[in-house]
Motif scaffolding. Sequence first.
Motif, PDB file in Angstrom:
ATOM      1  N   GLN A  25      -8.401  51.181-108.086  1.00 25.42           N
ATOM      2  CA  GLN A  25      -7.862  52.471-108.529  1.00 25.42           C
ATOM      3  C   GLN A  25      -7.549  53.372-107.342  1.00 25.42           C
ATOM      4  O   GLN A  25      -8.183  53.296-106.303  1.00 25.42           O
ATOM      5  N   GLU A  26      -6.539  54.205-107.539  1.00 27.41           N
ATOM      6  CA  GLU A  26      -6.120  55.128-106.485  1.00 27.41           C
ATOM      7  C   GLU A  26      -5.816  56.484-107.121  1.00 27.41           C
ATOM      8  O   GLU A  26      -5.122  56.545-108.124  1.00 27.41           O
ATOM      9  N   ARG A  27      -6.366  57.543-106.548  1.00 29.54           N
ATOM     10  CA  ARG A  27      -6.115  58.884-107.081  1.00 29.54           C
ATOM     11  C   ARG A  27      -4.834  59.445-106.460  1.00 29.54           C
ATOM     12  O   ARG A  27      -4.672  59.408-105.245  1.00 29.54           O
ATOM     13  N   VAL A  28      -3.932  59.898-107.294  1.00 26.43           N
ATOM     14  CA  VAL A  28      -2.656  60.442-106.830  1.00 26.43           C
ATOM     15  C   VAL A  28      -2.518  61.869-107.370  1.00 26.43           C
ATOM     16  O   VAL A  28      -2.709  62.094-108.565  1.00 26.43           O
ATOM     17  N   VAL A  29      -2.248  62.820-106.489  1.00 24.45           N
ATOM     18  CA  VAL A  29      -2.033  64.204-106.930  1.00 24.45           C
ATOM     19  C   VAL A  29      -0.621  64.613-106.547  1.00 24.45           C
ATOM     20  O   VAL A  29      -0.256  64.566-105.370  1.00 24.45           O
ATOM     21  N   LEU A  30       0.181  64.957-107.532  1.00 25.89           N
ATOM     22  CA  LEU A  30       1.558  65.373-107.263  1.00 25.89           C
ATOM     23  C   LEU A  30       1.604  66.873-106.995  1.00 25.89           C
ATOM     24  O   LEU A  30       0.809  67.634-107.551  1.00 25.89           O
ATOM     25  N   ASP A  31       2.535  67.275-106.139  1.00 29.43           N
ATOM     26  CA  ASP A  31       2.806  68.707-106.014  1.00 29.43           C
ATOM     27  C   ASP A  31       3.577  69.131-107.256  1.00 29.43           C
ATOM     28  O   ASP A  31       4.260  68.307-107.890  1.00 29.43           O
ATOM     29  N   VAL A  32       3.490  70.415-107.584  1.00 33.97           N
ATOM     30  CA  VAL A  32       4.236  70.923-108.738  1.00 33.97           C
ATOM     31  C   VAL A  32       5.724  70.674-108.483  1.00 33.97           C
ATOM     32  O   VAL A  32       6.239  70.977-107.407  1.00 33.97           O
ATOM     33  N   GLY A  33       6.394  70.072-109.450  1.00 35.42           N
ATOM     34  CA  GLY A  33       7.821  69.780-109.295  1.00 35.42           C
ATOM     35  C   GLY A  33       8.092  68.325-108.946  1.00 35.42           C
ATOM     36  O   GLY A  33       9.233  67.884-109.039  1.00 35.42           O
ATOM     37  N   GLN A  34       7.061  67.586-108.532  1.00 36.05           N
ATOM     38  CA  GLN A  34       7.269  66.163-108.241  1.00 36.05           C
ATOM     39  C   GLN A  34       7.148  65.347-109.526  1.00 36.05           C
ATOM     40  O   GLN A  34       6.706  65.841-110.559  1.00 36.05           O
ATOM     41  N   VAL A  63      -0.156  70.076-125.776  1.00 35.57           N
ATOM     42  CA  VAL A  63      -0.709  70.066-124.421  1.00 35.57           C
ATOM     43  C   VAL A  63       0.241  69.291-123.508  1.00 35.57           C
ATOM     44  O   VAL A  63       1.007  68.437-123.958  1.00 35.57           O
ATOM     45  N   ARG A  64       0.171  69.634-122.231  1.00 34.52           N
ATOM     46  CA  ARG A  64       1.131  69.123-121.249  1.00 34.52           C
ATOM     47  C   ARG A  64       0.455  68.200-120.250  1.00 34.52           C
ATOM     48  O   ARG A  64      -0.751  68.263-120.025  1.00 34.52           O
ATOM     49  N   LEU A  65       1.282  67.415-119.604  1.00 30.95           N
ATOM     50  CA  LEU A  65       0.790  66.492-118.585  1.00 30.95           C
ATOM     51  C   LEU A  65       0.477  67.261-117.300  1.00 30.95           C
ATOM     52  O   LEU A  65       1.282  68.087-116.859  1.00 30.95           O
ATOM     53  N   GLY A  66      -0.668  66.973-116.706  1.00 29.83           N
ATOM     54  CA  GLY A  66      -1.070  67.623-115.455  1.00 29.83           C
ATOM     55  C   GLY A  66      -0.499  66.913-114.234  1.00 29.83           C
ATOM     56  O   GLY A  66       0.382  66.044-114.347  1.00 29.83           O
ATOM     57  N   THR A  67      -1.017  67.271-113.076  1.00 30.56           N
ATOM     58  CA  THR A  67      -0.454  66.769-111.817  1.00 30.56           C
ATOM     59  C   THR A  67      -1.298  65.657-111.195  1.00 30.56           C
ATOM     60  O   THR A  67      -0.916  65.089-110.180  1.00 30.56           O
ATOM     61  N   GLU A  68      -2.452  65.371-111.807  1.00 38.34           N
ATOM     62  CA  GLU A  68      -3.383  64.446-111.158  1.00 38.34           C
ATOM     63  C   GLU A  68      -3.466  63.138-111.953  1.00 38.34           C
ATOM     64  O   GLU A  68      -3.545  63.172-113.185  1.00 38.34           O
ATOM     65  N   PHE A  69      -3.467  62.021-111.241  1.00 42.39           N
ATOM     66  CA  PHE A  69      -3.476  60.714-111.909  1.00 42.39           C
ATOM     67  C   PHE A  69      -4.454  59.764-111.205  1.00 42.39           C
ATOM     68  O   PHE A  69      -4.691  59.895-110.001  1.00 42.39           O
ATOM     69  N   ILE A  70      -4.972  58.815-111.974  1.00 43.31           N
ATOM     70  CA  ILE A  70      -5.676  57.677-111.377  1.00 43.31           C
ATOM     71  C   ILE A  70      -4.817  56.454-111.700  1.00 43.31           C
ATOM     72  O   ILE A  70      -4.601  56.138-112.886  1.00 43.31           O
ATOM     73  N   VAL A  71      -4.295  55.824-110.658  1.00 44.39           N
ATOM     74  CA  VAL A  71      -3.414  54.674-110.859  1.00 44.39           C
ATOM     75  C   VAL A  71      -4.273  53.413-110.766  1.00 44.39           C
ATOM     76  O   VAL A  71      -4.991  53.221-109.791  1.00 44.39           O
ATOM     77  N   LEU A  72      -4.182  52.575-111.805  1.00 40.48           N
ATOM     78  CA  LEU A  72      -4.939  51.325-111.809  1.00 40.48           C
ATOM     79  C   LEU A  72      -4.119  50.251-111.105  1.00 40.48           C
ATOM     80  O   LEU A  72      -2.940  50.086-111.402  1.00 40.48           O
ATOM     81  N   LYS A  73      -4.766  49.544-110.177  1.00 39.99           N
ATOM     82  CA  LYS A  73      -4.054  48.534-109.383  1.00 39.99           C
ATOM     83  C   LYS A  73      -4.615  47.150-109.695  1.00 39.99           C
ATOM     84  O   LYS A  73      -5.714  47.020-110.213  1.00 39.99           O
ATOM     85  N   ARG A  74      -3.846  46.136-109.308  1.00 40.81           N
ATOM     86  CA  ARG A  74      -4.366  44.769-109.412  1.00 40.81           C
ATOM     87  C   ARG A  74      -5.403  44.576-108.321  1.00 40.81           C
ATOM     88  O   ARG A  74      -5.125  44.807-107.146  1.00 40.81           O
TER      89      ARG A  74
END
Lengths: 254, 203
Positions: free
Chosen positions: B68-77, B38-49
């Motif tokens: 926490q901050e939700r980050v969605v990358l475009d394909v290719g980023q 399985v592969r890594l997707g484009t959506e992340f939740i970044v945990l912050k201090r």
Amino acid sequence: MDYGRWREEAYRAWIEERSQLLAPSVRAALAELPAAEAAEWVTALERPGEPAANLMAGWCLTPFPFRWRGASGLDWKWVKTSSLVLLAYPGPLSWDPVAMAAILPFAAMQTGAGWSPAVARLGPALGPVVYYGGIRQGLEPVVGGWLRHFGRQAARSGLEIVVEWAEAFGVLSAGEWAWPPWPEAAERYRSQLEFGVVPHGSRGSSIRDVSALLLALAGIGAGAERKAAALLAQKAVLGWVVTQRWNATEAEEG
Amino acid sequence: MVLGEQELWERMDRRLEDRLVVTPLLSAKQVSGGSVDVRLGTEFIVLKRSARGPINPMTMSEGAADYQERVVLDVGQRMVLHPNQLVLGATLEFLQIPADLMAYVIGRSSWGRLGLIVATAIMVQPGYRGSLTLELANLGDTPIYLYPGTRIAQLVFHTVSSLTAGYAQQGKYSGPVGPEFSKLAQDPDWKNIQGLALPTDDE
């Protein structure tokens, strides 16, 4: 200093401060706009773009030869500058790929490109796309054409509300375009959405036809289940985009 | 019993209700030797201090934006994972596990050797539907780029000897298409845990 100049300078300073994290091309575009208009765009551009809107914009704007940047606003808005096009879409609808596919007919109207690119790419999905996207003006000929070609099939496919809306435009004003046929895959994708899985092809392959997926999602209606289905559809579009690029890279490498 | 390649493909051809779904499969090579990559997707939740206080698992839904901050990358980023940083990612693939199968998730050791630890719920229950949330942590001293589409883990499927009611009807995690934050606050045990607690100075 008169009030007008004082206000202009205050707006420019505010825009400069708020747009520091934006890309240089976007800042250049803002510099071309009147200060009050640029300030409105800055407010919209500060928020991250909505994933479904960005995905659909990428798919919709492929036929157009310009650079663009999307922004989550409250309504459809379009500004062309020398460096790029700023495109605002209605943020409250941005989770829905059908509504966001209205970027294509909206771009067609704004650029004067005519309806052919939208008809070719969206095909039978054009009716539900303009209906759910909330585009209401300048549609008479193309909605008439859609109704004449697909009205009966649409009414049998859960799109009665769109047909009813389109009938108000009248088929007499229908223009002539080369409409693609109703896609067979739409029914299969709709069954998969209703079952609660991401639409897919054989053996886990991605969908092959985005417009068929849009028809399938639109056929689910506007109830509570639409949002859950829209998230599955978004994932299917993402899979399609990645697959297209993957295959293109493999083909280049031979 | 672990499912081999031929049976994995055969399961993917079954009628929708019984089908093993792993989509999108970008390459047939992802199914090989009794496992599915399985592969890594484009959506992340970044945990912050957090600037305001620690995470309290009893009341996590309050003030989540603080840590926490939700980050969605475009394909290719790509995204940078800094040393000692934890992000939640999700598989690019959406899964449907039939009621008579379960899967184990195994992180790829090639990533571990760079310091990237890929953890997840390890076992995927029969009947599960959705993408898998992956906990990604950089234990090395050097930042690492994360590229969506990268093969990040393997699924090994096993048959389950007696059929269960299925996770989709029972679990809290059915149907996500991106990473999901912990739902610990929904655990029914918290009332009892609160009953056990002694009063503290800040209450």
